[in-house]
Design an enzyme around this catalytic site. Sequence first.
Site, PDB file in Angstrom:
ATOM      1  N   THR A  76      35.102 -47.849  14.180  1.00  0.00           N
ATOM      2  CA  THR A  76      35.748 -48.625  13.117  1.00  0.00           C
ATOM      3  C   THR A  76      36.470 -47.701  12.139  1.00  0.00           C
ATOM      4  O   THR A  76      37.666 -47.867  11.867  1.00  0.00           O
ATOM      5  CB  THR A  76      34.672 -49.447  12.355  1.00  0.00           C
ATOM      6  OG1 THR A  76      34.005 -50.277  13.285  1.00  0.00           O
ATOM      7  CG2 THR A  76      35.287 -50.303  11.266  1.00  0.00           C
ATOM      8  N   VAL A  77      35.757 -46.719  11.598  1.00  0.00           N
ATOM      9  CA  VAL A  77      36.362 -45.857  10.566  1.00  0.00           C
ATOM     10  C   VAL A  77      37.305 -44.837  11.199  1.00  0.00           C
ATOM     11  O   VAL A  77      38.427 -44.625  10.723  1.00  0.00           O
ATOM     12  CB  VAL A  77      35.263 -45.145   9.732  1.00  0.00           C
ATOM     13  CG1 VAL A  77      35.899 -44.334   8.617  1.00  0.00           C
ATOM     14  CG2 VAL A  77      34.275 -46.150   9.149  1.00  0.00           C
TER      15      VAL A  77
ATOM     16  N   LYS B 241      26.540 -41.868   4.789  1.00  0.00           N
ATOM     17  CA  LYS B 241      25.586 -41.890   3.656  1.00  0.00           C
ATOM     18  C   LYS B 241      24.163 -41.583   4.091  1.00  0.00           C
ATOM     19  O   LYS B 241      23.383 -41.044   3.314  1.00  0.00           O
ATOM     20  CB  LYS B 241      25.641 -43.220   2.899  1.00  0.00           C
ATOM     21  CG  LYS B 241      25.495 -44.459   3.743  1.00  0.00           C
ATOM     22  CD  LYS B 241      26.820 -44.991   4.137  1.00  0.00           C
ATOM     23  CE  LYS B 241      26.730 -45.970   5.259  1.00  0.00           C
ATOM     24  NZ  LYS B 241      27.842 -46.855   5.376  1.00  0.00           N
TER      25      LYS B 241
ATOM     26  N   VAL C 225      30.027 -44.069  -0.159  1.00  0.00           N
ATOM     27  CA  VAL C 225      29.568 -45.101  -1.111  1.00  0.00           C
ATOM     28  C   VAL C 225      30.712 -46.079  -1.384  1.00  0.00           C
ATOM     29  O   VAL C 225      31.789 -45.688  -1.821  1.00  0.00           O
ATOM     30  CB  VAL C 225      29.093 -44.480  -2.443  1.00  0.00           C
ATOM     31  CG1 VAL C 225      28.629 -45.562  -3.410  1.00  0.00           C
ATOM     32  CG2 VAL C 225      27.975 -43.470  -2.199  1.00  0.00           C
TER      33      VAL C 225
ATOM     34  N   GLY D  78      32.751 -47.901   0.495  1.00  0.00           N
ATOM     35  CA  GLY D  78      33.950 -47.910   1.352  1.00  0.00           C
ATOM     36  C   GLY D  78      35.247 -47.462   0.704  1.00  0.00           C
ATOM     37  O   GLY D  78      35.466 -46.273   0.488  1.00  0.00           O
TER      38      GLY D  78
ATOM     39  N   ILE E  39      36.407 -47.962  -2.345  1.00  0.00           N
ATOM     40  CA  ILE E  39      36.461 -47.791  -3.811  1.00  0.00           C
ATOM     41  C   ILE E  39      36.262 -46.308  -4.146  1.00  0.00           C
ATOM     42  O   ILE E  39      35.282 -45.716  -3.715  1.00  0.00           O
ATOM     43  CB  ILE E  39      35.341 -48.597  -4.514  1.00  0.00           C
ATOM     44  CG1 ILE E  39      35.339 -50.055  -4.060  1.00  0.00           C
ATOM     45  CG2 ILE E  39      35.485 -48.498  -6.022  1.00  0.00           C
ATOM     46  CD1 ILE E  39      34.186 -50.879  -4.635  1.00  0.00           C
TER      47      ILE E  39
ATOM     48  N   GLY F 107      33.180 -55.180  11.948  1.00  0.00           N
ATOM     49  CA  GLY F 107      33.047 -53.723  11.743  1.00  0.00           C
ATOM     50  C   GLY F 107      32.424 -53.352  10.410  1.00  0.00           C
ATOM     51  O   GLY F 107      32.489 -52.198  10.002  1.00  0.00           O
TER      52      GLY F 107
ATOM     53  N   GLU G 187      26.328 -51.504  10.041  1.00  0.00           N
ATOM     54  CA  GLU G 187      25.979 -50.239  10.688  1.00  0.00           C
ATOM     55  C   GLU G 187      25.687 -50.510  12.161  1.00  0.00           C
ATOM     56  O   GLU G 187      25.429 -51.659  12.548  1.00  0.00           O
ATOM     57  CB  GLU G 187      24.731 -49.643  10.020  1.00  0.00           C
ATOM     58  CG  GLU G 187      24.930 -49.278   8.564  1.00  0.00           C
ATOM     59  CD  GLU G 187      26.071 -48.293   8.353  1.00  0.00           C
ATOM     60  OE1 GLU G 187      26.016 -47.188   8.881  1.00  0.00           O
ATOM     61  OE2 GLU G 187      27.034 -48.646   7.661  1.00  0.00           O
TER      62      GLU G 187
ATOM     63  N   LYS H 222      23.102 -45.281  -0.738  1.00  0.00           N
ATOM     64  CA  LYS H 222      24.269 -45.176  -1.633  1.00  0.00           C
ATOM     65  C   LYS H 222      23.823 -45.037  -3.087  1.00  0.00           C
ATOM     66  O   LYS H 222      24.419 -44.280  -3.859  1.00  0.00           O
ATOM     67  CB  LYS H 222      25.165 -46.410  -1.452  1.00  0.00           C
ATOM     68  CG  LYS H 222      25.836 -46.434  -0.082  1.00  0.00           C
ATOM     69  CD  LYS H 222      26.420 -47.788   0.226  1.00  0.00           C
ATOM     70  CE  LYS H 222      27.137 -47.812   1.568  1.00  0.00           C
ATOM     71  NZ  LYS H 222      27.490 -49.163   2.013  1.00  0.00           N
TER      72      LYS H 222
END
Length: 431
Positions: free
Chosen positions: A13-14, A105, A132, A134, A136, A187, A190, A205
């Site tokens: 996903t990331v 994290k 922490v 996503g 932001i 997505g 975890e 987080k």
Amino acid sequence: MKAISIGLLGLGTVGSGVVQIINNHQDKLMHQVGCPVKIKKILVKNIDKARDFEIDRNMLTLSADEIIDDPEIDVVIEVMGGVESTKEYLLRAIRNKKHIITANKDLMALYGSELLEEATHNGCDLFYEASVAGGIPILRGLVDGLASDRITKMMGIVNGTTNFILTKMSKYGSPYEEVLTEAQQLGYAESDPTADVEGLDAARKMAILATLGFSMKIDLSDVSVKGITSITKEDLDYSKRLGYTMKLIGIASRTDEKVEVSVQPTLLPEAHPLANVNDEYNAVYVYGEAVGETMFYGPGAGSLPTATSVVSDLVMTMKNMRLGVNGRSAAAPQFEKCLKKPDEVYSKYFLRLHVKDEVGVFAKITTLFAKHSVSFEKILQLPIKEKDSAEIVLVTHRASLQDYENILNQLKDNALVHNIKSTYRVEGDEA
Ligand SMILES: NC(=O)C1=CN([C@@H]2O[C@H](COP(=O)(O)OP(=O)(O)OC[C@H]3O[C@@H](n4cnc5c(N)ncnc54)[C@H](OP(=O)(O)O)[C@@H]3O)[C@@H](O)[C@H]2O)C=CC1
Ligand SMILES: N[C@@H](CC=O)C(=O)O
């Protein structure tokens, strides 16, 4: 002009969002850092896996060594997850003088200080903004934006999956399992969603936030954790009826130098700004002695939002490379940790009880609370279908955790009480 060479660990996903942003924003990156950025190799678990975007198969590898030991790779971006072997990969990469960016994290909450120390020792950057909330930029907001202030409290929604689930359950009555599956498909969750729903992901987080915000080494084991798995439809209905919204809230607060860090389902007044943060969105209130109240809001999970934070860390690393100032991402904790004891932690509480349906029962329960100097702010007393039973739903005024736990223990042993159905913290009327 030599391109900066990236090794990517993970293309899920990331990772796929990182590839997309680096490929699509070449001009912007070039403008920011003055040279091109190229992904050289990508570690995956399964090379033959069907992927819903185009990728040159020659870039994929099953061997982490091809990235960690490649002298041409300047920066390793870790978006594969996992803890023990991932830690070993990153330590080796740092010793090979590679800068590290991670969204992990789990790893940072457990081994952040060790990895940061090793990075500083080797003159490498280690940034972890995406770990922490996503998309932001909360870590940079704390460390840079609020650098001059003394942070006293951070309170927020830091897990997208559980916020997505609670939003759908309370707004549309959607069943828990169905919404969890949807969060996985989108997505947000975890790879093992237990970490999301049991509150552990949010606890990791909060440990990272509290460590940075309070300049204190807060360990994962210092965070008290309760997840969302036992929340029922009745709890959500009663919350609404009493004017509250249920959210999974992380709190890190400091009074003098004593701290409390926790994650638990919490009732917030419906008009509270955090009560209106929905779906996968996250938000964190940060209170500073000088600045007062600030709020950070945005998408807390998902491919492109999270990748935005990762690539912003990359830009920071590349700017540092240009200036020759890498290896300064860690600041040693300034203060000794001292955790608050249960008689120093104050909150209001929601409690739902099934009691014997007989005259005087309510007065007896009230007396039990009063013995600990705890009174009620709201109360509902309702008949229920079960024979000889009644339901009491109440919200206390502020009480110490110690007093409240003593009351719960006495209620458990009380012959008038059939069952303690549920209890939650209530927050939001005060800073
Ligand atoms: N998803 C999100 O919204 C967010 C995630 N994060 C964090 O980012 C990290 C990645 O998350 P996400 O992208 O969702 O995870 P995914 O499960 O979607 O992707 C993981 C990727 O890593 C690869 N991988 C996993 N284990 C190994 C291994 N042992 N060896 C080689 N490759 C491996 C997988 O390969 P293959 O593709 O072949 O299966 C996959 O490409 C995690 O630490 C997560 O906590 C942080 C913020 C938000
Ligand atoms: N599973 C996490 C992903 C981002 O950290 C979440 O739901 O918030």
